[in-house]
Design a protein around this motif. Structure first.
Motif, PDB file in Angstrom:
ATOM      1  N   VAL A   3       0.846  -1.189   0.000  1.00  0.00           N
ATOM      2  CA  VAL A   3       0.000   0.000   0.000  1.00  0.00           C
ATOM      3  C   VAL A   3       0.884   1.243   0.000  1.00  0.00           C
ATOM      4  CG1 VAL A   3      -1.697   1.301   1.331  1.00  0.00           C
ATOM      5  CG2 VAL A   3      -1.901  -1.174   1.135  1.00  0.00           C
ATOM      6  N   HIS A   4       0.485   2.270  -0.785  1.00  0.00           N
ATOM      7  CA  HIS A   4       1.285   3.478  -0.947  1.00  0.00           C
ATOM      8  C   HIS A   4       0.443   4.722  -0.676  1.00  0.00           C
ATOM      9  CE1 HIS A   4       2.497   0.344  -3.841  1.00  0.00           C
ATOM     10  NE2 HIS A   4       3.749   0.682  -3.566  1.00  0.00           N
ATOM     11  N   PHE A  60      -4.577   6.720   0.440  1.00  0.00           N
ATOM     12  CA  PHE A  60      -3.773   5.549   0.127  1.00  0.00           C
ATOM     13  C   PHE A  60      -4.467   4.717  -0.951  1.00  0.00           C
ATOM     14  CE2 PHE A  60      -3.153   6.911   4.436  1.00  0.00           C
ATOM     15  CZ  PHE A  60      -1.774   6.876   4.614  1.00  0.00           C
ATOM     16  N   LEU A 116      -6.012   0.165   5.172  1.00  0.00           N
ATOM     17  CA  LEU A 116      -5.076   0.199   6.289  1.00  0.00           C
ATOM     18  C   LEU A 116      -5.606  -0.628   7.455  1.00  0.00           C
ATOM     19  CD1 LEU A 116      -4.207   4.015   6.322  1.00  0.00           C
ATOM     20  CD2 LEU A 116      -3.092   2.191   5.022  1.00  0.00           C
ATOM     21  N   ASN A 151      -9.064   3.994   4.234  1.00  0.00           N
ATOM     22  CA  ASN A 151      -8.050   4.120   3.185  1.00  0.00           C
ATOM     23  C   ASN A 151      -7.571   5.569   3.066  1.00  0.00           C
ATOM     24  OD1 ASN A 151     -10.259   5.312   1.965  1.00  0.00           O
ATOM     25  ND2 ASN A 151     -10.507   3.728   0.389  1.00  0.00           N
ATOM     26  N   GLY A 209       5.914   4.991   7.777  1.00  0.00           N
ATOM     27  CA  GLY A 209       5.328   3.782   7.212  1.00  0.00           C
ATOM     28  C   GLY A 209       5.607   2.532   8.018  1.00  0.00           C
ATOM     29  N   ASP A 253      -0.869  -2.640   6.225  1.00  0.00           N
ATOM     30  CA  ASP A 253      -2.045  -2.756   5.377  1.00  0.00           C
ATOM     31  C   ASP A 253      -3.115  -3.551   6.123  1.00  0.00           C
ATOM     32  OD1 ASP A 253      -1.509  -5.516   5.096  1.00  0.00           O
ATOM     33  OD2 ASP A 253      -0.273  -5.168   3.336  1.00  0.00           O
ATOM     34  N   ILE A 284       3.136  -0.352   5.164  1.00  0.00           N
ATOM     35  CA  ILE A 284       2.904   0.338   3.901  1.00  0.00           C
ATOM     36  C   ILE A 284       4.228   0.841   3.352  1.00  0.00           C
ATOM     37  CG2 ILE A 284       0.590   1.013   4.641  1.00  0.00           C
ATOM     38  CD1 ILE A 284       1.697   3.850   5.029  1.00  0.00           C
ATOM     39  N   GLU A 289       9.005  -2.331   2.272  1.00  0.00           N
ATOM     40  CA  GLU A 289       8.081  -1.982   3.333  1.00  0.00           C
ATOM     41  C   GLU A 289       8.639  -0.864   4.209  1.00  0.00           C
ATOM     42  OE1 GLU A 289       6.082  -5.156   5.573  1.00  0.00           O
ATOM     43  OE2 GLU A 289       7.228  -6.537   4.320  1.00  0.00           O
TER      44      GLU A 289
END
Length: 805
Positions: A647-648, A672, A676, A737, A759, A764, A771, A791
């Motif tokens: 996830v970004h 994102f 999450l 999200n 992060g 996620d 993330i 990650e």
């Protein structure tokens, strides 16, 4: 030491040991010193030590304090022996037992109160901290003496007392007993009730706090696996062999409810027989209420009942994929509106409750539905569980408003027993063997929950079942209760188990300081299934203990252990020398295809071997690896770094490194491209992961040498965007999200602000991976995402708010 009857807190309270700000004496020459100053000095050091003990080390039994049977057989119905040892109570006070003590269990006032009720009880022996004034001395120049002698205690002895807790609330201390089954209770989804455990004690459940997540719990090893579901769960069942579990979810890939199969070993979803297929429940919708059960029969490996239509669907077993991709196409018709599905393990019969409150028996071999005989007309069935007593198939039926459990012999249709319970039953589970089965009842009344166990072994000799007294659960509507051997119980908090990332245990410290039920007592041992007059013996237990009038002393159940530094050092050295503790071997993978033979290199001139040039090429993520040789050039082609769908960060609501108008930046929002993990986004945790700060300089400009970045105060919100990465969404308590921060007070024109997102602290929704937050230049915009295929990492950006005018 005299026995002490301690007044314990009610189940709906949870006392905390509070600490006040530490105050110490300020000494100076000429200071008047009275009793108050010396009390302050003593109190300061005692409170510092207490705080140090409980906050840095924890609480529990440090060493010794084993509870054993009395050496004289004639004394074992009354006394137990406690070895010397040390404990630390929940308030950090040290409890020292310097020598062996004999404790009179049978004459304790709380035990005397249950002497004639005929129920099975759970006793816990606890050692409690006590201050004992001692050494009376005269009080000089004081009118506040004791009676006419004017005396006061010269010393306070830090001592102890023993207490016996009768049927205490269900503890979270699991001990070393394997789970046989579990109850799941929640107000968030329909996958509730009793579910069995594997032979190794693993239990698959739907998270009571999140309908789109399943847990494979391994309480014996204090670990678990989180599984993200494609949609909210409606029902679930465990395969009889314990290898897979089935989850019926709301529609995801269409308009009908779906069946998904997962492996218990690693939580991985088991593929369908036909790649890309979706197992569906024909005619169901998102609003459908469904029930699930499993059997060992090949033709009925999974049963799913759709309540609205009354259709009972059967999925056949598949050795590789768990079950087939579709039901057998011939659902069994049951009364519409029926529910509460249960089934025999051998797949011969299923059971359900129709709209009139009657229990119907479904023949799965030669499909047909007939009423169950023997059930009283007054019964109001809410839960069913089949089991075997000796060689006789039985069914337990929990009757809600009656507050009873009925036991019926299925083939004969005869009522074998009616058992009154203390509260309204909601769920029912069967554990144990055919020779010694147990029923366990989950009960609810007025917002509180209890559990009772029932020993059915006496039924085989024509006697009435033995019923255990109810034990309360912690307050709340969401519970996972483990059912252990012989009707014993443990309340499970999943945050006490290690998920894929063991660092979760450290992060949980942000959630606050732990409390306890009894602030000044530490449980030493549990005596289960006790009736006054029983002989109290050491473990191991025997199958006929209750019939023989024996209750066993268990030093692990209910006891909280506090490891010393020496123990932890020995533990770590053992792990280091052994190279860690290997997990069980996984199943062997399939053999890969044979590779092609490589080409021979060409010889160079003058008989010398040729030289190969090696070239590395990087394609995109979809490029398959390849190795080619042409003209003495060996080319290795690899796919570009593929991050496994991490996830970004995909959108921010400001322009990086630019000036933003005041009216355009009322809050800070980060979106994102995936979901999450909600457990990582609680208020205190967000304050560590999502940081908005501004410059704060020295107010004296002449002395200014530093600019300090200070974190802003404000309110955090978790959002669910309709379309990931795009504007427009709503605040949710579920799976978000996007994140939003409202500064309080608002941002100040002319100031510069910096935004940081760690992060490494946000995972996620699968709960498996951090993330990919690393911020690659130039910035997130125009469809560009954060990340470097690894990650974690830190997303960092800044902006300024335009000055007014």
């Amino acid at each position: 030491m005299a026995h002490h009857e301690h007044q314990h807190s009610e189940p709906d309270s949870c006392p905390q040991c509070e600490f006040e700000p530490f105050v110490r004496n300020h000494f100076f020459t000429g200071k008047m010193m009275g009793a108050g100053e010396f009390v302050t000095e003593s109190h300061y050091h005692a409170e510092k030590m207490r705080h140090h003990n409980v906050r840095l080390h924890g609480w529990g039994v440090v060493c010794g304090l084993a509870v054993r049977q009395h050496p004289s057989p004639e004394c074992r119905k009354r006394y137990v022996v406690v070895d010397p040892g040390t404990a630390v109570d929940c308030c950090g006070r040290e409890i020292l037992l310097p020598q062996r003590e004999i404790v009179d269990i049978a004459q304790h006032p709380a035990v005397q109160k249950i002497a004639h009720d005929g129920q099975l009880h759970t006793l816990q022996l606890a050692i409690c901290y006590r201050d004992c004034p001692t050494e009376e001395v005269p009080v000089l120049y004081d009118e506040c003496g004791c009676d006419d002698t004017q005396c006061a205690p010269n010393r306070i002895l830090e001592s102890f007392a023993f207490d016996v807790l009768v049927d205490p609330p269900v503890s979270g201390e699991i001990g070393n007993a394997a789970a046989l089954a579990a109850f799941v209770a929640t107000d968030l989804h329909g996958a509730v009730g009793a579910i069995g455990a594997t032979a190794a004690g693993k239990v698959a459940v739907i998270d009571p706090g999140n309908a789109t997540r399943a847990f494979v719990l391994d309480p014996l090893h204090r670990s678990m696996i989180s599984v993200t579901l494609p949609a909210a769960a409606k029902a679930m069942a465990l395969a009889p062999d314990g290898g897979r579990f089935f989850v019926v979810t709301a529609p995801h890939a269409g308009t009908e409810c779906e069946v998904h199969v997962y492996a218990v070993a690693d939580g991985a979803e088991v593929a369908t027989v036909v790649a890309g297929a979706v197992r569906k429940i024909p005619g169901s919708t998102a609003a459908s209420v469904v029930f699930a059960a499993s059997t060992s029969a090949a033709a009925s490996a999974l049963l799913v009942l759709e309540q609205g239509s009354g259709k009972l669907f059967r999925f056949a077993a598949d050795p590789t994929h768990g079950v087939t991709d579709a039901d057998d196409g011939a659902p069994i018709a049951t009364p519409a509106g029926s529910g509460t599905l249960a089934a025999n393990g051998d797949g011969t019969f299923a059971y359900l409750v129709d709209t009139t409150g009657k229990v119907q028996v479904v023949n799965l071999t030669t499909p047909g539905v007939v009423p169950l005989g023997g059930l009283p007309a007054s019964a109001k069935p809410v839960a069913l569980v089949p089991f075997v007593l000796g060689l006789t198939p039985m069914i337990g039926i929990a009757s809600g408003s009656e507050k009873r459990v009925h036991v019926i012999a299925v083939a004969a249709g005869t009522l074998e027993a009616t058992i009154d319970v203390a509260h309204t039953p909601r769920f029912l589970a069967a554990t144990g063997t055919a020779a010694a089965p147990w029923l366990t009842v989950y009960e609810e009344d007025t917002g509180h929950a209890w559990v009772q166990s029932i020993d059915l072994a006496p039924l085989s000799t024509g006697n009435a079942p033995l019923v255990a007294a109810p034990r309360a659960l912690r307050p709340g509507v969401r519970h996972i209760v483990l059912i252990l051997a012989n009707g014993q119980l443990a309340s499970l908090d999943v945050t006490a188990l290690a998920d894929s990332d063991c660092a979760d245990h450290l992060v949980h410290q942000i959630d606050g300081c732990a409390g306890c039920d009894i602030a000044d007592c530490v449980v030493l041992a549990t005596v289960a299934n006790y009736i006054p007059g029983m002989t109290m013996l050491d473990l191991p237990a025997a199958a006929d203990d209750i019939a023989q009038g024996i209750a066993r002393i268990d030093n692990r159940a209910g006891r909280r252990l506090l490891a010393t530094t020496a123990t932890l050092q020995a533990w770590l050295e053992c792990l280091q020398m052994k190279g860690g503790v290997p997990g069980p071997p996984g199943p062997p993978g399939q053999n890969g295809a044979d590779g092609q033979d490589g080409a021979d290199g060409q010889d160079g001139q003058d008989g010398s071997p040729g030289v190969l040039d090696v070239v590395l090429e990087v394609g995109d993520c979809s490029t398959p690896p390849a190795l080619t040789l042409a003209n003495q050039v060996l080319t290795l082609t690899l796919p570009r770094c593929c991050d496994g769908d991490l996830v970004h960060v995909c959108r921010i609501n400001w322009k990086h490194a630019d000036v933003v108008a005041e009216q355009d930046i009322a809050f800070i929002e980060i979106a994102f491209d995936g979901d999450l993990e909600p457990a990582d986004l609680k208020q205190k945790m967000l304050e560590q992961a999502f940081i908005v700060e501004t410059i704060h300089g020295d107010p004296d400009e002449r002395e200014r040498q530093l600019d300090c970045w200070c974190q802003l105060r404000g309110k955090y919100e978790r959002l669910r965007l309709d379309k990931p990465c795009e504007e427009g969404g709503e605040i949710v308590n579920g799976v978000p999200n996007a994140l939003r921060f409202h500064p309080e007070p608002p941002l100040v024109p002319g100031n510069t602000y910096r935004v940081r997102l760690h992060g490494d602290l946000v995972r996620d929704a699968k709960g498996q991976r951090a993330i990919d937050a690393n911020h690659l230049p130039p910035w997130v915009s125009g469809g560009r995402r954060s990340g470097d295929c690894i990650e974690g990492g830190t997303f960092l950006s800044w902006f300024a708010v335009a000055r007014r005018g």
